[in-house]
Enzyme design. Sequence first.
Site, mmCIF file in Angstrom:
data_model
loop_
_atom_site.group_PDB
_atom_site.id
_atom_site.type_symbol
_atom_site.label_atom_id
_atom_site.label_comp_id
_atom_site.label_asym_id
_atom_site.label_seq_id
_atom_site.Cartn_x
_atom_site.Cartn_y
_atom_site.Cartn_z
ATOM 1 C CE LYS A 274 61.614 -28.747 3.611
ATOM 2 N NZ LYS A 274 60.106 -29.433 4.485
ATOM 3 N NE ARG B 250 50.873 -29.650 7.365
ATOM 4 C CZ ARG B 250 49.255 -29.412 8.422
ATOM 5 N NH1 ARG B 250 48.014 -29.616 7.036
ATOM 6 N NH2 ARG B 250 49.073 -29.453 9.303
ATOM 7 C CG ASP C 20 59.146 -36.518 5.977
ATOM 8 O OD1 ASP C 20 58.773 -36.400 6.095
ATOM 9 O OD2 ASP C 20 60.345 -35.617 6.661
ATOM 10 C CB ILE D 170 53.949 -41.426 9.240
ATOM 11 C CG1 ILE D 170 54.496 -41.866 10.589
ATOM 12 C CG2 ILE D 170 53.318 -39.156 10.441
ATOM 13 C CD1 ILE D 170 54.559 -42.074 12.298
#
Length: 423
Positions: free
Chosen positions: A24, A94, A310, A332
């Site tokens: 993605k 976003r 992630d 992060i």
Amino acid sequence: MAMDIFKITGPARLDGTINVSSSKNAALPIMAATILAGGKNTLIGLPNLSDIAVMGQLMESLGCKKQVVDGNTIFDTSVIDKPFGDYEIVRKMRAGICILGPVLARCGKVEVSMPGGCAIGYRPVDIHVRGLQEMGAKIELKNGYIVAHSNGGLKGANIFLGGAFGSSVLATANILSAAVLAKGKTIIEYAACEPEITDLANCLVKMGAKITGIGSPQLTIHGVKELKPVEYKIIPDRIEAGTFLCAAAITRGKLKLKNCRLDHLWAAVNKLRSMNVRIDEIEDGCEVECDSHIDATDLTTLPYPGFPTDLQAQFMACLSLARGNSVVTEKIFEDRFMHVPELTRMSANLRKEGPHVIISGVEKLTGAPVMASDLRASAALVVAALAAHGETIINRVYHIDRGYEKIEEKLNAVGAKIQRLSI
Ligand code: EPZ
């Protein structure tokens, strides 16, 4: 409006083969980059996800035509006549900010809504704006929109893209995409090195861009007059793959992942190996197995090639069942801990202290009603629920659908018990 929930019955032991989808996060900036070359661009194997659909909608709102033929998506970018990224679309995702660089380079002007708030913390766009300004763009913020003009054409520049935390992935994507059509030479110093940026750069090169240093923190771009439309296959999704590695580990299972690139996952693989999980590379993928316990470990998220933010939540789910204590540090996005209270509801023993979570491994997780809050936090709840005893109800599954293609079908085919229900 009906909303989907997952009812997951555990514990399960996963065994079988899963095909990993295309990435993605590589696909989104590459879709935007097709705007740079007017004509028919074919992207092979785009994942069927709601974020990809939103980006498609945004591209169509700019004037681009989208068509799906034999599973491949054709973006006809011959006409881009509305250089405007509407709040109503960008607020949903976003990554809508990805059109900023490409549309500015192609049309000489663009207005894009400032992305909205985000569950994983404060996410400014100052680096995107500063990079384009250094290439000569005039940018102002007006009524919630970034309004940019290329001021007679973007010019090559030396641009330092670092921030307090390291590099920015989508700012690198935006500046790189803008620089390929700028006049002269651009050097991006402190570029993000994530595989998704490398994939974008490779796609741009296939379109005719002149880029060297791909994969390194210093990208050199010699601007060209025009690019040609491309046919391009997106890389496999390393975060989806990493999530399945966690699912195998937590269920003491054995999985074969196909279309998986371990060379994009070394930090995660290295951690899992230190947690007593076996991972072997095979052709086009890997085999993962955990046949006894999970060992505790500490981890800190960092820009690539460090441990990916992630995958932080999914690893925390695994470490909740490890032998011993672990410390997870998020560097992060400092507030990216929405999964902590939910995992605690499932009997995990977690204590948050600033950017750290201290995990005391427990013997057993238990099913509970929990709330999905953002994409990866939700994936962590699925991972935990596979191992938890009893029934877990995950509400707001639409967060998972943003980034995991048919996750319940993929996991059910290897032994999970996940029901999607509309309520
Ligand atoms: C990308 O977001 C990914 N999104 C995120 O994936 C991922 O978590 C993130 O990179 C980090 O790897 C996509 O690729 C679509 P950043 P991005 O700019 O580019 C600060 C997922 O779950 N920053 O690299 O928006 C920022 O606040 C997602 O799939 C500034 O200060 O992230 C953060 O602390 C969510 N100013 C750090 O940089 C800026 O202008 C890194 O963010 C930009 C960023």
